[in-house]
Design an enzyme around this catalytic site. Structure first.
Site, PDB file in Angstrom:
ATOM      1  N   LEU A  59     -20.644  25.181 -28.855  1.00 33.45           N
ATOM      2  CA  LEU A  59     -21.228  26.415 -28.312  1.00 33.45           C
ATOM      3  C   LEU A  59     -20.671  26.727 -26.927  1.00 33.45           C
ATOM      4  O   LEU A  59     -20.963  27.778 -26.353  1.00 33.45           O
ATOM      5  CB  LEU A  59     -22.757  26.259 -28.233  1.00 33.45           C
ATOM      6  CG  LEU A  59     -23.451  26.080 -29.585  1.00 33.45           C
ATOM      7  CD1 LEU A  59     -24.915  25.711 -29.383  1.00 33.45           C
ATOM      8  CD2 LEU A  59     -23.338  27.354 -30.422  1.00 33.45           C
ATOM      9  N   SER A  60     -19.851  25.822 -26.386  1.00 36.10           N
ATOM     10  CA  SER A  60     -19.357  26.010 -25.022  1.00 36.10           C
ATOM     11  C   SER A  60     -18.543  27.292 -24.852  1.00 36.10           C
ATOM     12  O   SER A  60     -18.724  28.003 -23.858  1.00 36.10           O
ATOM     13  CB  SER A  60     -18.536  24.793 -24.586  1.00 36.10           C
ATOM     14  OG  SER A  60     -19.372  23.667 -24.523  1.00 36.10           O
TER      15      SER A  60
ATOM     16  N   LYS B 142     -15.043  11.408 -25.677  1.00 33.58           N
ATOM     17  CA  LYS B 142     -15.737  11.221 -24.396  1.00 33.58           C
ATOM     18  C   LYS B 142     -15.426   9.884 -23.708  1.00 33.58           C
ATOM     19  O   LYS B 142     -15.458   9.799 -22.488  1.00 33.58           O
ATOM     20  CB  LYS B 142     -17.252  11.364 -24.591  1.00 33.58           C
ATOM     21  CG  LYS B 142     -17.704  12.798 -24.731  1.00 33.58           C
ATOM     22  CD  LYS B 142     -19.213  12.867 -24.832  1.00 33.58           C
ATOM     23  CE  LYS B 142     -19.709  14.275 -24.583  1.00 33.58           C
ATOM     24  NZ  LYS B 142     -21.163  14.336 -24.391  1.00 33.58           N
TER      25      LYS B 142
ATOM     26  N   ASP C  16     -23.700  15.896 -17.921  1.00 29.08           N
ATOM     27  CA  ASP C  16     -24.892  15.819 -18.784  1.00 29.08           C
ATOM     28  C   ASP C  16     -26.135  15.388 -17.994  1.00 29.08           C
ATOM     29  O   ASP C  16     -27.253  15.804 -18.315  1.00 29.08           O
ATOM     30  CB  ASP C  16     -24.667  14.835 -19.942  1.00 29.08           C
ATOM     31  CG  ASP C  16     -23.879  15.468 -21.086  1.00 29.08           C
ATOM     32  OD1 ASP C  16     -23.883  16.711 -21.187  1.00 29.08           O
ATOM     33  OD2 ASP C  16     -23.252  14.716 -21.862  1.00 29.08           O
TER      34      ASP C  16
ATOM     35  N   GLY D   5     -33.904   6.303 -28.974  1.00 32.39           N
ATOM     36  CA  GLY D   5     -32.484   6.341 -29.324  1.00 32.39           C
ATOM     37  C   GLY D   5     -31.636   5.740 -28.209  1.00 32.39           C
ATOM     38  O   GLY D   5     -32.020   5.778 -27.028  1.00 32.39           O
TER      39      GLY D   5
ATOM     40  N   GLY E 254     -27.934   6.103 -28.139  1.00 33.62           N
ATOM     41  CA  GLY E 254     -26.549   6.552 -28.316  1.00 33.62           C
ATOM     42  C   GLY E 254     -25.973   7.129 -27.035  1.00 33.62           C
ATOM     43  O   GLY E 254     -26.426   6.801 -25.933  1.00 33.62           O
ATOM     44  N   GLY E 255     -24.968   8.019 -27.192  1.00 31.05           N
ATOM     45  CA  GLY E 255     -24.266   8.591 -26.042  1.00 31.05           C
ATOM     46  C   GLY E 255     -25.181   9.391 -25.128  1.00 31.05           C
ATOM     47  O   GLY E 255     -25.153   9.218 -23.905  1.00 31.05           O
TER      48      GLY E 255
ATOM     49  N   TYR F 165     -31.544  21.333 -29.700  1.00 33.54           N
ATOM     50  CA  TYR F 165     -31.807  22.746 -29.385  1.00 33.54           C
ATOM     51  C   TYR F 165     -31.831  23.641 -30.622  1.00 33.54           C
ATOM     52  O   TYR F 165     -32.145  24.821 -30.520  1.00 33.54           O
ATOM     53  CB  TYR F 165     -30.810  23.277 -28.345  1.00 33.54           C
ATOM     54  CG  TYR F 165     -29.383  22.869 -28.579  1.00 33.54           C
ATOM     55  CD1 TYR F 165     -28.869  21.744 -27.943  1.00 33.54           C
ATOM     56  CD2 TYR F 165     -28.572  23.576 -29.461  1.00 33.54           C
ATOM     57  CE1 TYR F 165     -27.565  21.340 -28.156  1.00 33.54           C
ATOM     58  CE2 TYR F 165     -27.272  23.183 -29.681  1.00 33.54           C
ATOM     59  CZ  TYR F 165     -26.772  22.066 -29.034  1.00 33.54           C
ATOM     60  OH  TYR F 165     -25.481  21.660 -29.261  1.00 33.54           O
TER      61      TYR F 165
ATOM     62  N   GLY G 203     -33.805  21.233 -25.776  1.00 32.58           N
ATOM     63  CA  GLY G 203     -32.470  20.861 -25.313  1.00 32.58           C
ATOM     64  C   GLY G 203     -31.584  22.004 -24.855  1.00 32.58           C
ATOM     65  O   GLY G 203     -30.481  21.768 -24.358  1.00 32.58           O
TER      66      GLY G 203
END
Ligand code: NAP
Length: 307
Positions: free
Chosen positions: A23-24, A88, A124, A149, A151-152, A249, A270
């Site tokens: 979406l960036s 990343k 972030d 969670g 994760g990243g 989101y 989000g």
């Protein structure tokens, strides 16, 4: 209004693989168009003089082409770019410098060209903490964060909670080995000091202590919109005044946030994190005030969310 691309137009973008769902480009190009087309033709020329004539493109780059692509970006004078899955971490050895924030998280989502060198950072954290800071000004030093969670995204959330000064940060996951690796992976001892990891079995004990409860798992994300990481009964154990924050989101709000809101919790979805991490990246590249509302609105329109 359509953006006029000229010989002076400079290039920004996002690398990922795949990248077509990012979406960036939507929010960045909305901001860039606003900066360029604001005002009269003569003002537009002034803006071009100020160097605000940019476009932002998606670049699908397969992992085996990452190194050559980054060298190519330097050769064609790209001003900066965002980094998404799966690059990343892989991008790190290709950069000349990494900010302490990106080092702490172990991942880069924003790269800029400075003095002919690539510098990587991670926006972030800024994205995550922005809605907490602006909407719910408070002293976090006695507060407890519980994060679902490992994760990243959980890494940025842990670093963000640390930055806000949370007294205790608990991370709950389903895989003990991954949890231990997550716990051991911090280069900043101050983060490790406040961080505890555990399995989902510890939820019942931790929810009543949680001032902030964050979902960083994809549970409840479109199309599985009826799922929630926690049941209504579990969410009912949240203390009064707790904040429930879902990084997802789509949908907006998730089932998790709907249940939390019914229990009287303060809820954050989000979308604002997504907007604010983009704003922070654009600020790094343009060194300008960024039209935040234009970016927010562009995303909401694109996602069919209205106002
Ligand atoms: P990730 O690295 O794949 O991590 C996902 C985590 O969720 C892992 O710890 C995984 O556990 C856990 N998980 C996945 N499915 C689960 C299940 N059914 N039950 C229990 N745990 C489960 O993904 P990520 O990059 O952190 O992203 C996570 C979410 O955050 C996504 O929904 C993403 O869209 C959202 N996000 C939003 C923003 C924003 O700007 N709003 C930014 C980044 C991410 P295992 O490790 O055991 O597999």
């Amino acid at each position: 209004m359509t953006k006029l691309i000229t010989g002076k137009t400079k290039l920004l973008g996002v690398i990922g693989y795949p990248v077509e769902h990012s979406l960036s480009p939507v929010m960045h190009n909305a901001a860039l168009a606003q900066l360029v087309v604001r005002g009269s033709v003569s003002e537009r020329e002034d803006i071009a003089h100020l160097g605000l004539d940019y476009v932002y493109l998606p670049f699908p780059i397969a992992p085996e082409n990452l190194k050559i692509a980054i060298a190519g970006f330097a050769a064609i004078g790209i001003v900066g770019f965002n980094v998404t899955i799966p690059h990343k971490q892989a991008i790190i050895p290709l950069l000349s410098e990494i900010t302490p924030i990106a080092q702490a998280i172990g991942a880069v989502n924003t790269v800029s060209r400075q003095n002919n060198q690539w510098v990587g950072t991670n926006t972030d954290i800024e994205g995550f903490i922005a809605p907490l800071q602006t909407t719910y000004q408070q002293d976090w030093s006695q507060k407890v964060a519980v994060i679902l969670g490992n994760g990243g995204a959980a890494r940025a959330v842990v670093a963000g909670c640390h930055q806000l000064g949370f007294a205790k940060i608990y991370v709950l996951g389903r895989n003990e080995q991954k949890l231990q690796a997550f716990c051991d992976s911090w280069s900043n001892p101050a983060i490790e000091e406040n961080l505890q990891v555990g399995t989902w079995d510890e939820l019942a004990k931790l929810i009543p202590q949680a001032d902030l409860l964050v979902n960083t798992t994809p549970i409840g994300m479109y199309p599985k919109v009826d799922e929630s990481p926690l049941s209504a009964a579990e969410i009912a154990q949240l203390p009064q005044g707790a904040i429930a924050y879902d990084l997802i989101y789509i949908p907006k709000p998730t089932q998790f946030l709907q249940l939390a809101e019914k229990q009287g919790a303060i809820v954050i979805d989000g979308l604002e994190m997504l907007v604010q991490q983009g704003v922070a990246a654009l600020k790094i590249w343009l060194q300008q005030e960024i039209p935040v509302e234009v970016m927010r609105q562009a995303l909401q329109n694109h996602l069919g969310l209205g106002r």
